[in-house]
Design a protein around this motif. Structure first.
Motif, PDB file in Angstrom:
ATOM      1  N   VAL A 192      -6.350   2.237  -2.626  1.00  0.00           N
ATOM      2  CA  VAL A 192      -5.961   3.190  -1.579  1.00  0.00           C
ATOM      3  C   VAL A 192      -4.492   3.583  -1.718  1.00  0.00           C
ATOM      4  O   VAL A 192      -4.140   4.769  -1.612  1.00  0.00           O
ATOM      5  CB  VAL A 192      -6.218   2.602  -0.172  1.00  0.00           C
ATOM      6  CG1 VAL A 192      -5.632   3.505   0.909  1.00  0.00           C
ATOM      7  CG2 VAL A 192      -7.716   2.411   0.058  1.00  0.00           C
ATOM      8  N   ALA A 193      -3.640   2.606  -1.998  1.00  0.00           N
ATOM      9  CA  ALA A 193      -2.195   2.860  -2.029  1.00  0.00           C
ATOM     10  C   ALA A 193      -1.786   3.811  -3.154  1.00  0.00           C
ATOM     11  O   ALA A 193      -1.082   4.807  -2.917  1.00  0.00           O
ATOM     12  CB  ALA A 193      -1.432   1.544  -2.153  1.00  0.00           C
ATOM     13  N   LEU A 194      -2.227   3.540  -4.379  1.00  0.00           N
ATOM     14  CA  LEU A 194      -1.779   4.353  -5.512  1.00  0.00           C
ATOM     15  C   LEU A 194      -2.283   5.794  -5.457  1.00  0.00           C
ATOM     16  O   LEU A 194      -1.493   6.727  -5.641  1.00  0.00           O
ATOM     17  CB  LEU A 194      -2.174   3.695  -6.833  1.00  0.00           C
ATOM     18  CG  LEU A 194      -1.305   2.515  -7.265  1.00  0.00           C
ATOM     19  CD1 LEU A 194      -1.750   1.993  -8.620  1.00  0.00           C
ATOM     20  CD2 LEU A 194       0.157   2.906  -7.328  1.00  0.00           C
ATOM     21  N   PRO A 195      -3.582   6.032  -5.220  1.00  0.00           N
ATOM     22  CA  PRO A 195      -4.018   7.422  -5.098  1.00  0.00           C
ATOM     23  C   PRO A 195      -3.345   8.147  -3.934  1.00  0.00           C
ATOM     24  O   PRO A 195      -3.029   9.341  -4.034  1.00  0.00           O
ATOM     25  CB  PRO A 195      -5.531   7.317  -4.871  1.00  0.00           C
ATOM     26  CG  PRO A 195      -5.902   5.992  -5.425  1.00  0.00           C
ATOM     27  CD  PRO A 195      -4.728   5.105  -5.150  1.00  0.00           C
ATOM     28  N   SER A 196      -3.116   7.445  -2.833  1.00  0.00           N
ATOM     29  CA  SER A 196      -2.470   8.064  -1.671  1.00  0.00           C
ATOM     30  C   SER A 196      -1.027   8.454  -1.983  1.00  0.00           C
ATOM     31  O   SER A 196      -0.551   9.522  -1.586  1.00  0.00           O
ATOM     32  CB  SER A 196      -2.508   7.117  -0.469  1.00  0.00           C
ATOM     33  OG  SER A 196      -3.839   6.833  -0.090  1.00  0.00           O
TER      34      SER A 196
END
Length: 216
Positions: A164-168
């Motif tokens: 979730v963190a990296l794509p966001s």
């Protein structure tokens, strides 16, 4: 970075199968022991940028809802680590690995087992964010027969946070033209940042060994 391993090349070359190809690479990076050279962080980050429709606008991934990207990345990361764990767990049946474990490396495996018993959950989660470590840690943990339920929980937490963190972050930064217009530089920076923990660990280990030699 080799052109065929460039995240931008992978996404562009895969065409309509871009998301499936990225999911396989994410899975292979931690599910297959040969996947340590594959682009993980930079690829996932770029997926978020492409979802923002600000770069590689002709890609089928462009404009895809961010939550779908996050879901697929998280599932691929989770299943990859699970595959790595199961491979390590059953590697004792392979003659060559069995002799390696029961030979002069027996003490190392025992030390690894004690370490993962104490810090297993934290190590699993943190390893997800460090290239190379996320390839080998699930396998090694499987070799030590770490509690399967604890591994699943830690793996799920790490995979979801990473997925979730990296794509966001890529989605948010990809809407900034200055960043979206310099994709290769951004991906290279991500790779360099992600390997900093390994560089720091290697430096501190070298420093401690140097101090031991001087004191002798």
């Amino acid at each position: 970075m080799l052109s065929f391993l460039s995240p931008a090349f992978v996404i562009a070359a895969a065409g309509p199968w871009a998301l499936a190809a990225c999911a396989f690479i994410i899975f292979a990076e931690s599910g297959l022991l040969i996947g340590f050279f594959l682009p993980g962080d930079s690829l996932v980050f770029l997926l978020g940028m492409v979802s923002a429709s600000m770069t590689l606008s002709d890609s089928p991934v462009s404009g895809m809802p961010l939550w779908i990207t996050c879901l697929i990345v998280s599932v691929a990361a989770f299943t990859g680590d699970q595959a790595g764990y199961e491979t390590g767990k059953h590697s004792g049946n392979i003659r060559r690995i069995k002799s390696w474990v029961q030979g002069k490396n027996r003490n190392r495996i025992k030390r690894a087992q004690r370490f993962f018993d104490d810090y297993g959950s934290q190590a699993i989660i943190l390893a997800r964010f460090v290239p190379i470590l996320r390839t080998f840690v699930p396998f090694i943990i499987g070799m030590t027969h770490f509690n399967h339920r604890r591994f699943i929980i830690a793996n799920l937490v790490g995979a979801v946070i990473w997925g979730v963190a990296l794509p966001s972050m890529g989605y948010a930064l990809g809407r900034i033209p200055l960043i979206s217009n310099h994709v290769e530089i951004v991906c290279l920076c991500i790779v360099l940042i992600s390997i900093l923990p390994l560089v720091f660990k290697a430096f501190t280990s070298w420093l401690s060994r140097s101090e031991e030699i001087e004191t002798k």
